[in-house]
Design a protein around this motif. Structure first.
Motif, mmCIF file in Angstrom:
data_model
loop_
_atom_site.group_PDB
_atom_site.id
_atom_site.type_symbol
_atom_site.label_atom_id
_atom_site.label_comp_id
_atom_site.label_asym_id
_atom_site.label_seq_id
_atom_site.Cartn_x
_atom_site.Cartn_y
_atom_site.Cartn_z
ATOM 1 N N VAL A 191 0.712 -1.167 0.061
ATOM 2 C CA VAL A 191 0.055 0.017 0.005
ATOM 3 C C VAL A 191 0.825 1.307 0.137
ATOM 4 O O VAL A 191 0.532 2.121 -0.567
ATOM 5 N N LYS A 192 1.936 1.309 0.681
ATOM 6 C CA LYS A 192 2.745 2.235 0.621
ATOM 7 C C LYS A 192 3.461 2.698 -0.769
ATOM 8 O O LYS A 192 3.445 3.743 -1.212
ATOM 9 N N SER A 193 3.775 1.638 -1.317
ATOM 10 C CA SER A 193 4.279 1.634 -2.774
ATOM 11 C C SER A 193 3.262 2.250 -3.669
ATOM 12 O O SER A 193 3.371 3.245 -4.680
ATOM 13 N N ALA A 194 1.961 1.861 -3.525
ATOM 14 C CA ALA A 194 0.903 2.309 -4.262
ATOM 15 C C ALA A 194 0.716 3.825 -3.955
ATOM 16 O O ALA A 194 0.183 4.517 -5.001
ATOM 17 N N ILE A 195 0.714 4.004 -2.757
ATOM 18 C CA ILE A 195 0.399 5.549 -2.421
ATOM 19 C C ILE A 195 1.689 6.157 -3.158
ATOM 20 O O ILE A 195 1.342 7.602 -3.620
ATOM 21 N N ALA A 196 2.750 6.087 -3.227
ATOM 22 C CA ALA A 196 3.962 6.640 -3.706
ATOM 23 C C ALA A 196 3.516 6.877 -5.080
ATOM 24 O O ALA A 196 3.990 7.808 -5.790
ATOM 25 N N ARG A 197 3.005 5.830 -5.882
ATOM 26 C CA ARG A 197 2.764 5.750 -7.316
ATOM 27 C C ARG A 197 1.831 6.833 -7.688
ATOM 28 O O ARG A 197 1.828 7.550 -8.434
ATOM 29 N N PHE A 198 0.714 6.899 -6.731
ATOM 30 C CA PHE A 198 -0.432 7.781 -6.687
ATOM 31 C C PHE A 198 -0.016 9.213 -6.453
ATOM 32 O O PHE A 198 -0.427 10.197 -7.452
ATOM 33 N N GLY A 200 2.850 10.615 -6.024
ATOM 34 C CA GLY A 200 4.225 11.030 -6.515
ATOM 35 C C GLY A 200 4.961 11.636 -5.787
ATOM 36 O O GLY A 200 5.954 12.462 -6.099
ATOM 37 N N ARG A 201 4.943 11.579 -4.389
ATOM 38 C CA ARG A 201 5.881 12.393 -3.582
ATOM 39 C C ARG A 201 5.666 11.934 -2.139
ATOM 40 O O ARG A 201 4.658 11.328 -1.849
ATOM 41 N N GLY A 202 6.742 12.009 -1.367
ATOM 42 C CA GLY A 202 6.643 11.970 0.282
ATOM 43 C C GLY A 202 6.442 10.410 0.379
ATOM 44 O O GLY A 202 6.494 9.664 -0.405
ATOM 45 N N SER A 203 6.324 9.915 1.622
ATOM 46 C CA SER A 203 6.376 8.830 2.158
ATOM 47 C C SER A 203 5.272 8.773 3.356
ATOM 48 O O SER A 203 5.003 9.826 4.079
#
Length: 259
Positions: A191-198, A200-203
């Motif tokens: 999910v963290k990887s998906a959020i980064a893709r969506f 496009g910034r931060g963690s």
């Protein structure tokens, strides 16, 4: 001179004063200083009232939701799940292998259609897809589905089935499968990887216990236009807590009464 709006006009924009010193725009407002005249084929300075047809589009900035925002969010989650399940070698085989029969086992029925759409985008239209949304097959469906799968494979085509329960796919597809790809329920890393893709910034920090409470649609619902990773993470936590409370409440209401 003002233009009279026609019956077919889509939007009428009333302009303010033309002198910059007379404009008292609030922060974040949009000022249109030129408009493209389709009939004359050139940009013109607008009158006090201008007519804009239905095809006119204006980019307001990063906070404007794209029309396919949900598709982008779904693709981010499903793509991250796929990357966690398969490696580069298998990905190349799915793109170029001939007459393959594959099964993709998804976490829940809610994943079946989105995963099938992602699979077609990633691995091409050469795959004939069979998607099960969680319903038992009738004898007729099983027979006709099996016939279609066997004919496709015999003709050199590739077939893939998507289901949360492999037993709900046509019998021949299950027996002929060369590959079984299991998409595990997403964990915090996915999910963290998906959020980064969506975003496009931060963690963002997300716990596995939070994600375990959520289905695909719950995760996608947290990914809204203009939201950064932290805000998305907060929505996931709130959603998990709300669903947990709801399940407990429903469970209490359905418990049998003891006399």
């Amino acid at each position: 001179m003002k233009k009279t709006p026609s019956r077919t006009s889509g939007i009428v924009v009333r302009m303010g004063r033309k002198r910059l010193v007379d404009c008292h725009a609030m922060p974040g407002s949009v000022v249109i200083d030129r408009v493209f005249n389709r009939r004359l084929g050139r940009f013109e300075e607008p009158d006090d009232e201008i007519e804009i047809d239905d095809n006119f589009s204006l980019k307001l900035g990063d906070d404007t939701p794209p029309p396919n925002n949900r598709l982008e969010a779904v693709a981010a989650v499903v793509g991250a799940a796929f990357d966690a399940a398969i490696g580069p070698d298998l990905r190349r085989k799915l793109r170029h292998g001939q007459a393959l029969c594959a099964i993709v086992q998804v976490p829940t029925p809610a994943w079946a259609e989105p995963v099938a759409a992602y699979y077609r985008t990633s691995f091409g239209d050469r795959w004939i897809q069979r998607v099960n949304y969680g319903a038992d097959l009738t004898e007729f469906q099983n027979r006709t589905g099996s016939t279609a799968v066997s004919l496709a494979l015999a003709a050199g085509q590739s077939v893939v089935g998507f289901s949360a329960d492999v037993g709900l796919l046509p019998q021949v597809l299950v027996g002929a499968a060369d590959l079984l790809i299991r998409l595990a329920p997403p964990n915090a890393a996915v999910v963290k990887s998906a959020i980064a893709r969506f975003a496009g910034r931060g963690s963002v920090e997300v716990e596995d216990s939070v994600i375990a409470e959520l289905d695909l649609d719950d995760i996608v619902a947290a990914m809204r236009p203009g939201s950064g990773p932290q805000r998305i993470g907060q929505r996931l936590v709130v959603a998990a807590a709300s669903l947990r409370i709801h399940r407990r409440t429903v469970g209490k209401e359905t418990q049998p009464c003891s006399l």
